[in-house]
Scaffold this motif. Structure first.
Motif, mmCIF file in Angstrom:
data_model
loop_
_atom_site.group_PDB
_atom_site.id
_atom_site.type_symbol
_atom_site.label_atom_id
_atom_site.label_comp_id
_atom_site.label_asym_id
_atom_site.label_seq_id
_atom_site.Cartn_x
_atom_site.Cartn_y
_atom_site.Cartn_z
ATOM 1 N N LEU A 72 17.363 28.676 17.982
ATOM 2 C CA LEU A 72 18.607 28.001 18.336
ATOM 3 C C LEU A 72 19.455 27.730 17.097
ATOM 4 O O LEU A 72 20.679 27.879 17.122
ATOM 5 C CB LEU A 72 18.310 26.685 19.064
ATOM 6 N N MET A 73 18.800 27.320 16.007
ATOM 7 C CA MET A 73 19.525 27.041 14.771
ATOM 8 C C MET A 73 20.146 28.305 14.200
ATOM 9 O O MET A 73 21.292 28.309 13.733
ATOM 10 C CB MET A 73 18.583 26.408 13.740
ATOM 11 N N LEU A 74 19.397 29.413 14.254
ATOM 12 C CA LEU A 74 19.896 30.685 13.744
ATOM 13 C C LEU A 74 21.080 31.170 14.579
ATOM 14 O O LEU A 74 22.110 31.596 14.024
ATOM 15 C CB LEU A 74 18.770 31.722 13.754
ATOM 16 N N ILE A 75 20.950 31.072 15.897
ATOM 17 C CA ILE A 75 22.048 31.473 16.780
ATOM 18 C C ILE A 75 23.267 30.562 16.568
ATOM 19 O O ILE A 75 24.408 31.030 16.500
ATOM 20 C CB ILE A 75 21.601 31.430 18.257
ATOM 21 N N GLY A 76 23.002 29.260 16.440
ATOM 22 C CA GLY A 76 24.089 28.314 16.220
ATOM 23 C C GLY A 76 24.836 28.586 14.925
ATOM 24 O O GLY A 76 26.071 28.502 14.874
ATOM 25 N N ALA A 77 24.089 28.921 13.858
ATOM 26 C CA ALA A 77 24.714 29.219 12.575
ATOM 27 C C ALA A 77 25.573 30.479 12.657
ATOM 28 O O ALA A 77 26.677 30.524 12.110
ATOM 29 C CB ALA A 77 23.646 29.378 11.502
ATOM 30 N N VAL A 78 25.081 31.503 13.361
ATOM 31 C CA VAL A 78 25.829 32.760 13.502
ATOM 32 C C VAL A 78 27.098 32.542 14.323
ATOM 33 O O VAL A 78 28.187 32.997 13.951
ATOM 34 C CB VAL A 78 24.944 33.856 14.142
ATOM 35 N N VAL A 79 26.964 31.828 15.454
ATOM 36 C CA VAL A 79 28.122 31.561 16.310
ATOM 37 C C VAL A 79 29.141 30.694 15.577
ATOM 38 O O VAL A 79 30.358 30.935 15.643
ATOM 39 C CB VAL A 79 27.673 30.878 17.617
ATOM 40 N N SER A 80 28.645 29.696 14.839
ATOM 41 C CA SER A 80 29.546 28.822 14.085
ATOM 42 C C SER A 80 30.274 29.591 12.986
ATOM 43 O O SER A 80 31.462 29.345 12.714
ATOM 44 C CB SER A 80 28.750 27.658 13.481
ATOM 45 N N THR A 81 29.569 30.526 12.343
ATOM 46 C CA THR A 81 30.205 31.361 11.322
ATOM 47 C C THR A 81 31.306 32.211 11.934
ATOM 48 O O THR A 81 32.407 32.339 11.364
ATOM 49 C CB THR A 81 29.164 32.274 10.646
ATOM 50 N N ALA A 82 31.028 32.796 13.096
ATOM 51 C CA ALA A 82 32.037 33.614 13.778
ATOM 52 C C ALA A 82 33.252 32.775 14.175
ATOM 53 O O ALA A 82 34.405 33.209 14.014
ATOM 54 C CB ALA A 82 31.418 34.269 15.012
ATOM 55 N N TRP A 83 32.992 31.570 14.683
ATOM 56 C CA TRP A 83 34.094 30.682 15.059
ATOM 57 C C TRP A 83 34.911 30.282 13.835
ATOM 58 O O TRP A 83 36.151 30.241 13.875
ATOM 59 C CB TRP A 83 33.535 29.433 15.742
ATOM 60 N N PHE A 84 34.226 30.005 12.735
ATOM 61 C CA PHE A 84 34.899 29.627 11.489
ATOM 62 C C PHE A 84 35.810 30.759 10.999
ATOM 63 O O PHE A 84 36.963 30.530 10.607
ATOM 64 C CB PHE A 84 33.848 29.292 10.431
ATOM 65 N N LEU A 85 35.309 31.998 11.023
ATOM 66 C CA LEU A 85 36.097 33.141 10.555
ATOM 67 C C LEU A 85 37.244 33.457 11.519
ATOM 68 O O LEU A 85 38.350 33.789 11.081
ATOM 69 C CB LEU A 85 35.195 34.363 10.396
ATOM 70 N N ALA A 86 36.984 33.329 12.805
ATOM 71 C CA ALA A 86 38.010 33.645 13.800
ATOM 72 C C ALA A 86 39.166 32.649 13.772
ATOM 73 O O ALA A 86 40.280 32.969 14.200
ATOM 74 C CB ALA A 86 37.392 33.684 15.195
ATOM 75 N N SER A 87 38.917 31.449 13.275
ATOM 76 C CA SER A 87 39.960 30.424 13.232
ATOM 77 C C SER A 87 40.829 30.510 11.989
ATOM 78 O O SER A 87 41.752 29.708 11.820
ATOM 79 C CB SER A 87 39.326 29.029 13.314
ATOM 80 N N ARG A 88 40.564 31.482 11.107
ATOM 81 C CA ARG A 88 41.382 31.648 9.909
ATOM 82 C C ARG A 88 42.728 32.270 10.285
ATOM 83 O O ARG A 88 42.803 33.134 11.147
ATOM 84 C CB ARG A 88 40.694 32.556 8.875
ATOM 85 N N PRO A 89 43.801 31.859 9.610
ATOM 86 C CA PRO A 89 45.125 32.412 9.940
ATOM 87 C C PRO A 89 45.299 33.867 9.536
ATOM 88 O O PRO A 89 46.109 34.579 10.112
ATOM 89 C CB PRO A 89 46.084 31.508 9.149
ATOM 90 N N TYR A 90 44.535 34.303 8.537
ATOM 91 C CA TYR A 90 44.632 35.691 8.089
ATOM 92 C C TYR A 90 43.466 36.485 8.675
ATOM 93 O O TYR A 90 42.298 36.169 8.415
ATOM 94 C CB TYR A 90 44.589 35.768 6.563
ATOM 95 N N GLN A 91 43.781 37.517 9.445
ATOM 96 C CA GLN A 91 42.745 38.304 10.110
ATOM 97 C C GLN A 91 42.677 39.728 9.576
ATOM 98 O O GLN A 91 42.343 40.663 10.291
ATOM 99 C CB GLN A 91 42.978 38.306 11.612
ATOM 100 N N GLU A 92 43.012 39.876 8.302
ATOM 101 C CA GLU A 92 42.784 41.124 7.585
ATOM 102 C C GLU A 92 41.647 40.868 6.597
ATOM 103 O O GLU A 92 41.633 39.828 5.932
ATOM 104 C CB GLU A 92 44.035 41.579 6.837
ATOM 105 N N PRO A 93 40.669 41.794 6.498
ATOM 106 C CA PRO A 93 39.472 41.544 5.668
ATOM 107 C C PRO A 93 39.777 41.058 4.257
ATOM 108 O O PRO A 93 39.229 40.047 3.802
ATOM 109 C CB PRO A 93 38.771 42.905 5.666
#
Length: 244
Positions: free
Chosen positions: A154-175
């Motif tokens: 659960l912790m591993l899944i939570g960390a991965v999902v949280s990382t994805a949410w953190f990156l997706a919420s950035r205003p710049y979506q170019e690598p």
């Protein structure tokens, strides 16, 4: 998991225009320090005292966490309440950690809020912690056995999902722009490093639970969510899709 909760409520309590202020960095660093110190002190308090090694009974089955249901009844008469913690110290050390985490907030974060004159609304994350820690303690006391076997995953899944949410919420979506934006922002960099630390602990926990020998090469997996997100960014950007 507690670090993720701290980060979430700090982010929610801080207004957007105030997030780049140096004072906000204090809250994130304080959350990491509180959790780290609570873990270390919790381990120091158990045998062997003052050591990072723990001597315990080990867990053989789920019922080891629920010894209250194993009180003997000699001759089927009066029940004797004499059972002890079979899953020592795995069961009690988590409750000790939660208590120490609350104490750490009182000793570390609250004085820092006053010293650095952090905005009152930014300190609302402290009130949130005083709510979710007791809830976690009650939840753990009842479901400790089930959490023991599922928590690493659960912790591993939570960390991965949280990382994805953190990156997706950035205003710049170019690598390239995203990486520059994160690296040049102390706040975002601290959050990303915090996610990496949680992911590494999840990998260590999963390998330990499944009896897989730990190697330092496993820690390179902490960068996989970030790399995967950046590689697939152009394929998942909603702006790339158009309705007919």
């Amino acid at each position: 998991m507690t670090v993720l909760l701290h980060f979430y409520f700090i982010d929610k309590s801080v207004k957007l225009a105030y997030r780049k202020k140096p004072q906000v960095m204090i809250l994130y660093l304080s959350a990491i320090a509180e959790s780290s110190l609570s873990v270390l002190i919790s381990m120091f308090l158990y045998n062997p005292f003052g050591s990072l090694k723990l001597t315990g009974c080990g867990v053989k089955q789920l019922s080891d966490f629920y010894t209250v249901f194993k009180n003997p009844r000699p001759n089927y008469e009066e029940k004797l309440y004499c059972t002890q913690e079979a899953a020592y110290p795995i069961y009690s050390i988590v409750l000790v950690y939660i208590c120490l985490s609350i104490l750490a907030i009182l000793i570390i974060r609250i004085p820092l809020v006053g010293i650095f004159r952090i905005r009152r609304d930014s300190a609302n994350s402290i009130y949130a912690a005083f709510y979710f820690f007791p809830i976690m303690a009650a939840f753990y006391a009842v479901l400790a056995g089930y959490l023991y076997y599922s928590y690493p995953v659960l912790m591993l899944i939570g960390a991965v999902v949280s990382t994805a949410w953190f990156l997706a919420s950035r205003p710049y979506q170019e690598p390239k722009e995203m990486l520059v934006h994160i690296i040049t922002s102390p706040r975002l960099l601290i959050i990303l490093i915090g996610h990496w630390l949680i992911t590494s602990f999840g990998i260590l926990s999963v390998s330990e639970l499944n009896g897989v020998p730990f190697t330092w090469e496993m820690l390179t997996l902490v960068f996989v969510p970030l790399i995967f997100y950046l590689v697939t960014l152009k394929l998942t950007d909603p702006s790339k899709f158009h309705s007919d």
